[in-house]
Design a protein around this motif. Structure first.
Motif, PDB file in Angstrom:
ATOM      1  N   THR A 309       0.810  -1.221   0.000  1.00  0.00           N
ATOM      2  CA  THR A 309       0.000   0.000   0.000  1.00  0.00           C
ATOM      3  C   THR A 309       0.849   1.279   0.000  1.00  0.00           C
ATOM      4  OG1 THR A 309      -0.152  -0.060   2.435  1.00  0.00           O
ATOM      5  CG2 THR A 309      -1.913  -1.131   1.179  1.00  0.00           C
ATOM      6  N   THR A 311       3.874   1.548  -1.547  1.00  0.00           N
ATOM      7  CA  THR A 311       4.614   1.668  -2.802  1.00  0.00           C
ATOM      8  C   THR A 311       3.643   2.063  -3.909  1.00  0.00           C
ATOM      9  OG1 THR A 311       6.223   0.002  -2.114  1.00  0.00           O
ATOM     10  CG2 THR A 311       6.055   0.451  -4.471  1.00  0.00           C
ATOM     11  N   LYS A 312       3.952   3.151  -4.613  1.00  0.00           N
ATOM     12  CA  LYS A 312       3.002   3.650  -5.627  1.00  0.00           C
ATOM     13  C   LYS A 312       3.735   4.486  -6.679  1.00  0.00           C
ATOM     14  CE  LYS A 312       1.992   7.867  -3.020  1.00  0.00           C
ATOM     15  NZ  LYS A 312       0.952   8.773  -2.480  1.00  0.00           N
ATOM     16  N   SER A 314       3.166   8.046  -8.731  1.00  0.00           N
ATOM     17  CA  SER A 314       2.357   9.261  -8.678  1.00  0.00           C
ATOM     18  C   SER A 314       2.899  10.296  -9.656  1.00  0.00           C
ATOM     19  CB  SER A 314       2.345   9.841  -7.264  1.00  0.00           C
ATOM     20  OG  SER A 314       3.647  10.222  -6.868  1.00  0.00           O
ATOM     21  N   ASP A 319      -1.219  14.762  -9.012  1.00  0.00           N
ATOM     22  CA  ASP A 319      -1.718  13.909  -7.927  1.00  0.00           C
ATOM     23  C   ASP A 319      -1.951  14.765  -6.684  1.00  0.00           C
ATOM     24  OD1 ASP A 319      -2.048  12.090  -5.806  1.00  0.00           O
ATOM     25  OD2 ASP A 319      -0.862  10.569  -6.838  1.00  0.00           O
TER      26      ASP A 319
END
Length: 447
Positions: A309, A311-312, A314, A319
């Motif tokens: 959750t 690690t993303k 953007s 954003d």
């Protein structure tokens, strides 16, 4: 060249240089403790060592000169006693004898590390972080190992790694992030390795060390530290992986473990890493997705797990949440102090402004100033409206103390009468540090 930034309403913002900072070649060649290295070793560091591996390092570790210097550093770092209950003060009283004992035990290969005491420190989110406290003797030995090994691996580390390295800091990493964003790299891989320090694979780490170190005695000593028992209250166990946070040697070993990631990703992408916290800045979503795929593959091969959750990918300009790195949130072209950082500061201010019988308001302010100056020095590039908010919060807390000193009932320092009784100038005359004024001065100095 200094780049002047302004807010949407035209106010000048504190800015950083857009020009990357670099070190002279000779400075980059050697970052570490020259005092524990011989001239011959320094020459080999620059020219390359025969066979690419270093032999006969253990005698440099147990040399009295090295151990004495290591003790000075451990003493300066302070810290609590380990499982043997020998504190810095107790050790200092018999330091000469203890160091001789360490020298003899290491030289005869009789030294055995003691278990690491595990304690828990509070986290900003309300949780707890485990921290390992080795004994003073173990800290000295680990510091000696660090001083001997650090220059070798500094020559191997990548320029985009900033954490726990000589002449490098979080500010340098943030400056580099800022430069890459200005260059148009707004797609960001914001990665988080789940429980990194507790997940380091011992066999993989030792194999990485063996690529450069051939001294089996030293490798055996490092292995014994990795296998140190953990003492948590009355429970004691031997870890099968990980390197305890709090151990002197852990940051160096952690950097060695992740250098392969730096090199793999750095071949085609811009990675900026501080210990286990890193971001990858890209020009397109496709590039970011490709980079994340490479990171996932590398971490899986090295027994690490990316947090699902945290690690993303953007886009920093669009954003609404942006991305977080080293206490800052980068969003829509600006930097903001993270909510966790602000909450942590407010907690420290509350603790510093608790009513303490016999303590004058001037003494309270002196204590607060140390906290406020340190926080501002790191976060002075955050969005500027924050500083007035913090200044107001501090003064309200101080007015609340003054009400209690005068035995006034209720009140939180917010009402008009309190402002009349103790206006802002009252606290300024007592020497209260204010972030907004410090920000204005910093901005003017760049005109």
């Amino acid at each position: 060249m200094e780049r002047i930034e302004r807010s949407p309403n035209g106010d000048r913002l504190v800015s950083e240089s857009s020009k990357p900072r670099s070190e002279p070649p000779d400075e980059r060649l050697f970052r570490g403790e020259a005092t524990v290295w011989t001239d011959r070793m320094l020459t080999a560091l620059g020219d390359g060592v025969k066979g690419g591996k270093w032999h006969s390092l253990m005698d440099k570790v147990y040399a009295l000169k090295t151990l004495r210097l290591a003790w000075k550093k451990v003493r300066a770092n302070k810290g609590a006693a380990g499982v043997d209950n020998i504190s810095i003060v107790k050790f200092d009283a018999h330091a000469a004898r203890y160091i001789e004992e360490l020298h003899d035990a290491l030289k005869t290969q009789c030294y055995e590390p003691k278990p690491v005491k595990r304690v828990y420190i509070p986290k900003a989110d309300g949780g707890e972080r485990p921290l390992g406290i080795p004994t003073i003797k173990d800290r000295i030995v680990q510091m000696a190992i660090k001083m001997v090994l650090e220059p070798i691996f500094e020559n191997e580390f990548c320029d985009d790694s900033y954490g726990f390295r000589p002449k490098r800091s979080a500010k340098d990493a943030l400056r580099e992030v800022n430069r890459e964003l200005r260059a148009g790299k707004h797609w960001v891989v914001d990665a988080d390795i789940k429980g990194y320090f507790d997940a380091i694979d011992h066999s993989l780490l030792i194999s990485m060390l063996k690529e450069y170190i051939a001294d089996q005695t030293l490798l055996g000593l490092i292995t014994s530290y990795l296998n140190q028992n953990i003492l948590d209250g009355v429970d004691e166990w031997t870890p099968i992986k990980g390197s305890p946070q709090g151990a002197v040697l852990s940051p160096l070993l952690a950097n060695i473990y992740l250098t392969g990631l730096d090199k793999t990703i750095g071949e085609s992408h811009k990675i900026i890493r501080y210990a286990d916290d890193f971001v990858i800045l890209c020009r397109s979503q496709e590039e970011a997705e490709l980079a994340l795929g490479k990171v996932t593959q590398w971490t899986e091969q090295h027994q690490l797990t990316l947090h699902p959750t945290k690690t993303k990918i953007s886009h920093e300009l669009s954003d609404e949440h942006g991305f977080d790195f080293l206490g800052y949130t980068f969003r829509e072209g600006f930097r903001y102090a993270r909510a966790k950082a602000i909450d942590g500061l407010r907690s420290k201010i509350r603790i510093g402004t608790r009513r303490q019988p016999g303590k004058s308001i001037k003494a309270v302010i002196a204590g607060l100033n140390r906290v406020l100056r340190g926080w501002f020095e790191y976060f002075k590039h955050a969005w500027y409206t924050l500083f007035r908010f913090i200044d107001g919060f501090v003064r309200r807390r101080l007015r609340s103390i003054l009400r209690k000193y005068l035995k006034k009932s209720g009140g939180t320092g917010r009402n008009v009468l309190d402002h009349i009784a103790w206006p802002n100038i009252f606290f300024a005359k007592l020497g209260l540090f204010t972030m907004h004024e410090a920000f204005v001065r910093a901005s003017e100095s760049r005109c």
